[in-house]
Enzyme design. Structure first.
Site, PDB file in Angstrom:
ATOM      1  N   LYS A   1       0.839  -1.208   0.000  1.00 55.29           N
ATOM      2  CA  LYS A   1       0.000   0.000   0.000  1.00 55.29           C
ATOM      3  C   LYS A   1       0.869   1.250   0.000  1.00 55.29           C
ATOM      4  CE  LYS A   1      -1.708   1.727   3.987  1.00 55.29           C
ATOM      5  NZ  LYS A   1      -1.411   3.173   4.102  1.00 55.29           N
TER       6      LYS A   1
ATOM      7  N   ARG B   1      -4.395   9.922   4.023  1.00 49.77           N
ATOM      8  CA  ARG B   1      -3.258  10.751   4.390  1.00 49.77           C
ATOM      9  C   ARG B   1      -2.238  10.878   3.240  1.00 49.77           C
ATOM     10  NH1 ARG B   1      -0.445  14.347   7.810  1.00 49.77           N
ATOM     11  NH2 ARG B   1       1.694  13.987   7.252  1.00 49.77           N
TER      12      ARG B   1
ATOM     13  N   ASP C   1      -4.654  11.513  12.569  1.00 49.94           N
ATOM     14  CA  ASP C   1      -5.084  10.124  12.484  1.00 49.94           C
ATOM     15  C   ASP C   1      -5.538   9.701  13.854  1.00 49.94           C
ATOM     16  OD1 ASP C   1      -5.008   8.153  10.374  1.00 49.94           O
ATOM     17  OD2 ASP C   1      -3.065   9.047   9.916  1.00 49.94           O
TER      18      ASP C   1
HETATM   19  C1  UD1 Z   1       4.400   6.782   6.246  1.00 47.49           C
HETATM   20  C2  UD1 Z   1       3.480   5.579   6.146  1.00 47.49           C
HETATM   21  C3  UD1 Z   1       3.014   5.123   7.514  1.00 47.49           C
HETATM   22  C4  UD1 Z   1       4.203   4.881   8.425  1.00 47.49           C
HETATM   23  C5  UD1 Z   1       5.096   6.127   8.446  1.00 47.49           C
HETATM   24  C6  UD1 Z   1       6.369   5.922   9.245  1.00 47.49           C
HETATM   25  C7  UD1 Z   1       2.402   5.931   4.018  1.00 47.49           C
HETATM   26  C8  UD1 Z   1       1.122   6.203   3.300  1.00 47.49           C
HETATM   27  N1  UD1 Z   1       2.327   5.926   5.345  1.00 47.49           N
HETATM   28  O1  UD1 Z   1       3.627   7.857   6.789  1.00 47.49           O
HETATM   29  O2  UD1 Z   1       2.264   3.920   7.369  1.00 47.49           O
HETATM   30  O3  UD1 Z   1       3.730   4.625   9.733  1.00 47.49           O
HETATM   31  O4  UD1 Z   1       5.498   6.465   7.098  1.00 47.49           O
HETATM   32  O5  UD1 Z   1       7.102   4.835   8.762  1.00 47.49           O
HETATM   33  O6  UD1 Z   1       3.428   5.683   3.419  1.00 47.49           O
HETATM   34  N2  UD1 Z   1       6.675  14.392  10.877  1.00 47.49           N
HETATM   35  C9  UD1 Z   1       6.826  15.718  11.252  1.00 47.49           C
HETATM   36  N3  UD1 Z   1       6.715  16.675  10.283  1.00 47.49           N
HETATM   37  C10 UD1 Z   1       6.487  16.362   8.977  1.00 47.49           C
HETATM   38  C11 UD1 Z   1       6.347  15.012   8.604  1.00 47.49           C
HETATM   39  C12 UD1 Z   1       6.447  14.030   9.580  1.00 47.49           C
HETATM   40  O7  UD1 Z   1       7.029  16.022  12.420  1.00 47.49           O
HETATM   41  O8  UD1 Z   1       6.424  17.296   8.149  1.00 47.49           O
HETATM   42  C13 UD1 Z   1       6.787  13.341  11.916  1.00 47.49           C
HETATM   43  C14 UD1 Z   1       5.459  12.592  12.105  1.00 47.49           C
HETATM   44  O9  UD1 Z   1       4.609  13.267  13.001  1.00 47.49           O
HETATM   45  C15 UD1 Z   1       5.931  11.278  12.671  1.00 47.49           C
HETATM   46  C16 UD1 Z   1       7.267  11.051  11.938  1.00 47.49           C
HETATM   47  O10 UD1 Z   1       7.671  12.336  11.462  1.00 47.49           O
HETATM   48  O11 UD1 Z   1       6.192  11.392  14.052  1.00 47.49           O
HETATM   49  C17 UD1 Z   1       7.175  10.062  10.794  1.00 47.49           C
HETATM   50  O12 UD1 Z   1       6.289  10.512   9.810  1.00 47.49           O
HETATM   51  P1  UD1 Z   1       6.487  10.199   8.258  1.00 47.49           P
HETATM   52  O13 UD1 Z   1       7.720   9.373   8.075  1.00 47.49           O
HETATM   53  O14 UD1 Z   1       6.353  11.465   7.515  1.00 47.49           O
HETATM   54  O15 UD1 Z   1       5.226   9.291   7.971  1.00 47.49           O
HETATM   55  P2  UD1 Z   1       4.214   9.346   6.763  1.00 47.49           P
HETATM   56  O16 UD1 Z   1       4.925   9.591   5.483  1.00 47.49           O
HETATM   57  O17 UD1 Z   1       3.067  10.242   7.112  1.00 47.49           O
END
Ligand code: UD1
Length: 423
Positions: A27, A98, A122
């Site tokens: 996914k 998301r 979420d």
């Molecule tokens: C993706 C995955 C999700 C997985 C996550 C971490 C998809 C659709 N989803 O989510 O299933 O759990 O990676 O492996 O691929 N953060 C910030 N600022 C930002 C972006 C992120 O603080 O601008 C923080 C988030 O709050 C979180 C951490 O970084 O604590 C990881 O997030 P991120 O790696 O961005 O996850 P997603 O891409 O949203």
């Protein structure tokens, strides 16, 4: 106990699982591959596409942007981009998924402008986009936030040195895709290294993008002119989280499974943790062969960005620990709030205490079936796994969460001997 209602999943403990399961595409990869079609005109053919609700939701979003999608056969997705794009991602689409934040980079770099509704949180907590915004601003994008929308514009982005304070998957993907048409060279330091990010890089390279350092924490992208990329055919990387779900099911039920199409090189660390818990796992040419001959042993686990243990594995690990011998401590380092499903596990008799971002799990010999709710995709799958370890019947509601990320979880588990039905 009340009869399960339509749409619920009922699971009963029956003992050992035996047989073979094919794992579909990931996914978290396919949704980003779909979004990459924004970058170049033509017809794309994606294969190994999981049949999950999130693919349908992303198709709706891309249709609203101007890309047509159709399913020529199960597991395949054909997408056509004629270049007539509307760079707007409306609230009705964005709030459903998301990963819609991933259209930000491609639409901005292709169209020079993008407006999308701010993605919400979420069930497991807030999901900020500050890293996405800072990375794109360094490349010359100008952002405006109003009325719940985020707007970004830049006639042409320019290369920049972007260093993330945290290796965010989504922010890495947005800066990477935006950099494909930027003027000059963009470096991304502390980039996410997840197999799904690599899969996206590989598709972009086959489309004609110039990316080096693929798979490392420093990606370097040399911008190419808009219009120089082409549509391609691409096979989605297998889903390491679905593979772990079937291993976790085996871990609590016992038995022997061949899990095909799963790539052991993408699961090195998590396979080591399953072995520490007492499972035998051997890589085979097209997957892994796994045996669970005795009760699992407890271990301590902490979630980390790849190649660490993904936060998505955690509900499965906690479920396994809840019936393992001994006490395990699980530490969540990504989403501090991602513990809600633990209340549901406790309804099944699990002994779990949470304190901040730690959970202490004292294994009990067997859980006890009860009605429970799926609060998110992985938590829902964990409830199914828990049901396999519970006396009597476990009935899971909120199954639409499971459908977002699992391709026929019920059929696959039933094919290896589980007593599981979808009502
Ligand atoms: C993706 C995955 C999700 C997985 C996550 C971490 C998809 C659709 N989803 O989510 O299933 O759990 O990676 O492996 O691929 N953060 C910030 N600022 C930002 C972006 C992120 O603080 O601008 C923080 C988030 O709050 C979180 C951490 O970084 O604590 C990881 O997030 P991120 O790696 O961005 O996850 P997603 O891409 O949203």
């Amino acid at each position: 106990m009340m009869a399960p209602a339509p749409g619920q999943i009922a699971v009963r403990h029956v003992g050992e699982l035996k047989g073979s399961i094919d794992v579909p595409g990931a996914k978290n990869a396919v949704l980003k591959l779909m979004v990459a079609t924004i970058l170049a005109d033509g017809t794309y053919e994606l294969s190994n596409v999981p049949q999950i609700a999130d693919v349908a939701i992303m198709s709706d979003l891309l249709e609203a942007i101007g890309i047509t999608t159709d399913v020529p056969a199960p597991g395949r997705l054909r997408m056509t981009n004629t270049g007539d794009l509307v760079p707007i991602a409306p609230y009705e689409q964005v709030e459903r998924i998301r990963a819609s934040i991933n259209v930000l980079g491609p639409l901005l770099t292709r169209c020079g402008h993008v407006r999308l509704s701010m993605p919400g949180g979420d069930d497991f907590g807030a999901r900020p986009i500050d890293l996405h915004v800072a990375g794109l601003e360094a490349m010359g994008a100008v952002f405006k936030f109003s009325h719940g929308d985020v707007e970004a514009s830049a006639d042409r982005l320019h290369g920049a040195d972007v260093t993330f304070s945290f290796p965010s998957v989504g922010a890495t993907e947005n800066v990477l895709t935006a950099a494909v048409f930027a003027d000059g060279v963009t470096s991304i330091d502390n980039a996410a290294r997840e197999p799904e990010v690599i899969d996206l890089c590989e598709m972009l390279v086959s489309m004609g993008a110039d990316i080096s350092g693929v798979g490392s924490s420093r990606l370097v992208v040399r911008g190419v002119p808009r219009g120089s990329l082409r549509a391609v055919a691409h096979r989605t990387v297998p889903d390491r989280i679905q593979a772990a779900t079937y291993r976790a099911a085996l871990g609590v039920a016992g038995g022997e499974l061949t899990i095909r199409e799963a790539r052991p090189d993408h699961m090195h660390n998590v396979l080591a943790r399953f072995r520490d818990m007492g499972m035998e796992i051997e890589p085979i040419p097209d997957g892994v062969h796994a045996v669970a001959a005795s009760r699992l042993r407890s271990i301590d686990v902490q979630t980390l960005p790849y190649p660490g243990i993904a936060t998505d594995y955690k509900p499965l690990m906690i479920t396994m620990l809840s019936v393992a011998e001994g006490v395990g401590i699980v530490t969540e380092n990504l989403y501090p709030g991602r513990f809600r499903y633990i209340e549901e596990l406790m309804r099944l008799g699990a002994d779990v205490r949470t304190n901040g971002h730690h959970a202490v799990v004292r294994g009990v010999p067997r859980l006890s079936g009860a009605p429970v709710k799926a609060h998110d995709i992985r938590a829902g799958a964990a409830m199914v796994v828990a049901g396999l370890a519970a006396e009597g019947e476990t009935v899971i509601s909120g199954v639409d969460h499971i459908d977002r990320g699992y391709d026929d979880l019920v059929g696959r588990l039933r094919s290896v001997g589980a007593d599981i039905t979808r009502c």
